[in-house]
Write an enzyme that holds these catalytic residues in place. Structure first.
Site, mmCIF file in Angstrom:
data_model
loop_
_atom_site.group_PDB
_atom_site.id
_atom_site.type_symbol
_atom_site.label_atom_id
_atom_site.label_comp_id
_atom_site.label_asym_id
_atom_site.label_seq_id
_atom_site.Cartn_x
_atom_site.Cartn_y
_atom_site.Cartn_z
ATOM 1 N N CYS A 49 6.878 -7.477 7.585
ATOM 2 C CA CYS A 49 7.972 -7.120 7.874
ATOM 3 C C CYS A 49 8.360 -7.962 8.835
ATOM 4 C CB CYS A 49 7.163 -5.849 9.206
ATOM 5 S SG CYS A 49 8.410 -5.258 10.138
ATOM 6 N N GLU A 61 0.207 -1.141 -0.510
ATOM 7 C CA GLU A 61 -0.483 0.290 0.618
ATOM 8 C C GLU A 61 0.791 1.162 0.381
ATOM 9 O OE1 GLU A 61 -3.613 -1.643 2.336
ATOM 10 O OE2 GLU A 61 -2.646 -0.619 2.956
ATOM 11 N N CYS A 120 3.059 8.070 1.389
ATOM 12 C CA CYS A 120 4.245 7.015 2.331
ATOM 13 C C CYS A 120 4.104 6.482 1.033
ATOM 14 C CB CYS A 120 2.921 7.093 3.542
ATOM 15 S SG CYS A 120 2.814 6.049 4.627
HETATM 16 FE FE1 SF4 Z 1 7.202 -1.291 11.945
HETATM 17 FE FE2 SF4 Z 1 7.240 -3.360 14.188
HETATM 18 FE FE3 SF4 Z 1 5.339 -1.695 12.591
HETATM 19 FE FE4 SF4 Z 1 7.653 -3.519 11.143
HETATM 20 S S1 SF4 Z 1 5.844 -4.481 12.591
HETATM 21 S S2 SF4 Z 1 6.418 -2.175 10.214
HETATM 22 S S3 SF4 Z 1 8.569 -2.407 12.132
HETATM 23 S S4 SF4 Z 1 6.003 -1.003 13.654
#
Ligand code: SF4
Ligand code: SAH
Length: 396
Positions: A136, A116, A129
């Site tokens: 992640c 996104e 953004c």
């Molecule tokens: Fe950021 Fe933590 Fe979300 Fe990863 S899991 S995108 S490091 S807030």
């Protein structure tokens, strides 16, 4: 920064690749190559280095997507370029526009993965953004992206390409004056931890700030990190853009629980890296993001501890009301608690605006766009399956 700091677009990764969505064009994408890489490629084609500047300007100042538009490049070279390269952006999979003007795109990459990108308008400017990873590796407990595995890092082409798609959408080519831009800022606050995809992120940002192309000022670029300490030093050396740090707790005890990266890089080290970040001054303050979690990190004592922690660092806080997602283990702090928290920080000399979430109607549940997209596709597949079964039954 103003409300732009709310431009986070965390969400779930989509593993939506299907044969029909894959792009099999084998030619290399010119977008995402550095100037040096372009020079190398052109030399291999027997072309002179000055061509780099010409082509760069077409790609990043004019935003062309077709070699035929490069009118000051010889026909012969255009043909060579066409044979060997393509000019590709991520493609638009879904788009949503909020009543407040916030726009959210679900973009699809060559291999079918999606991420996104969000545009958040402000009075006379706006921030795009961008995401740096699909998923992640970190597992911050308040973050929806953190519930998903990392699928892969995005390439520089895919990161810079997100901004370029936004420019396409707003017709902001060729590069207008600094003052005339709707898409004036970039915030690296989308899916993923940018400092875990360091090289490609820095390369993409280098492209966005290149003065012969998109030419965003470095001051209009903000990168948000969960606190990958060694890479913060690297960033300060390589490309000292504005820094935002996801702090979210004032003690190691609490931060360990909600942000596991804290066990590796605890607060003392993180604060040292902030103190030593080059260029941090009262005019260019580090932003500490702080998500307000009911009963977890939102007491007056937390606010006081936070002030103590940040003492001496040119900084400000952005208080983010927790954006709840289905299955989230937290609640957002009550509004009067958030206001009180902001007051305590203000009384101790810190700017601590509460960031009113923008685009609530489309961002209400992060990753909604992507989930919807997946749901729609699933429905299509089921419908096709049902049709096939009816067909089989009729034949049998
Ligand atoms: Fe950021 Fe933590 Fe979300 Fe990863 S899991 S995108 S490091 S807030
Ligand atoms: N990985 C980077 C950048 C992406 S997240 C980082 O962690 O900084 C962008 C911001 O949104 C971060 O401050 C993150 O902590 C915050 N955030 C994540 N989930 C949130 C949620 N559910 N509600 C409010 N803010 C959230």
């Amino acid at each position: 920064m103003s409300a732009m700091s709310t431009a986070s677009c965390q969400s779930s990764p989509a593993s939506s690749s299907s044969a029909s969505t894959l792009d099999a064009d084998p030619r290399e994408n010119l977008i995402g190559l550095s100037r040096d890489e372009l020079a190398e490629r052109f030399a291999a084609l027997g072309e002179k280095p000055f061509r780099v500047k010409q082509v760069w300007s077409w790609l990043y100042c004019h935003g062309v997507t077709d070699f035929a538009a490069m009118t000051n490049v010889s026909k012969d070279m255009r043909a060579k370029l066409e044979d060997n390269f393509r000019i590709a952006r991520p493609t638009l999979s879904r788009e949503q526009i909020s009543t407040d003007g916030t726009r959210k795109w679900l973009l699809r990459f060559k291999d079918g993965n999606e991420a996104e990108t969000v545009y958040i308008p402000d009075d006379d400017r706006g921030a795009v953004c961008v995401s740096t990873q699909v998923g992640c590796t970190l597992t911050c407990r308040f973050c929806h992206t953190g519930t998903q595995m990392l699928v892969r890092n995005l390439t520089a082409a895919e990161i810079a390409g997100q901004f370029m798609v936004a420019r396409d959408s707003y017709g902001e080519w060729p590069t207008p004056n600094e003052t005339g831009r709707l898409l004036s800022n970039v915030v690296v606050m989308g899916m993923g931890e940018p400092l875990f995809n360091y090289d490609e992120t820095v390369k993409a940002l280098g492209i966005l700030i290149d003065p012969d192309g998109i030419s965003l000022s470095r001051r209009r670029v903000t990168l948000s990190t969960s606190g990958v300490v060694p890479r913060m030093y690297d960033l300060g050396r390589d490309l000292p853009v504005n820094l935002a740090v996801s702090l979210h707790a004032a003690t190691d005890d609490i931060r360990d629980q909600i942000m596991p990266i804290n066990k590796k890089y605890p607060l003392k080290e993180l604060m040292k890296a902030c103190r030593e970040y080059p260029g941090a001054s009262n005019a260019r303050r580090i932003t500490f993001e702080y998500v307000m979690l009911k009963g977890i990190n939102d007491s007056d004592a937390d606010a006081r501890a936070l002030a103590k922690l940040a003492k001496g660092i040119p900084c400000k806080f952005n208080l983010l009301p927790f954006n709840k997602w289905p299955g989230a283990p937290f609640e957002c702090s009550d509004w009067d608690r958030i206001e009180r928290f902001a007051d305590v920080l203000a009384s101790l000399g810190f700017s601590a605006p509460i960031r009113i979430p923008r685009g609530r109607d489309i961002l209400a549940a992060c990753g909604q766009l992507k989930s919807e997209s997946l749901r729609d596709r699933l429905k299509e597949v089921q419908a096709r399956k049902a049709e096939a079964e009816v067909g089989d039954a009729a034949q049998g």
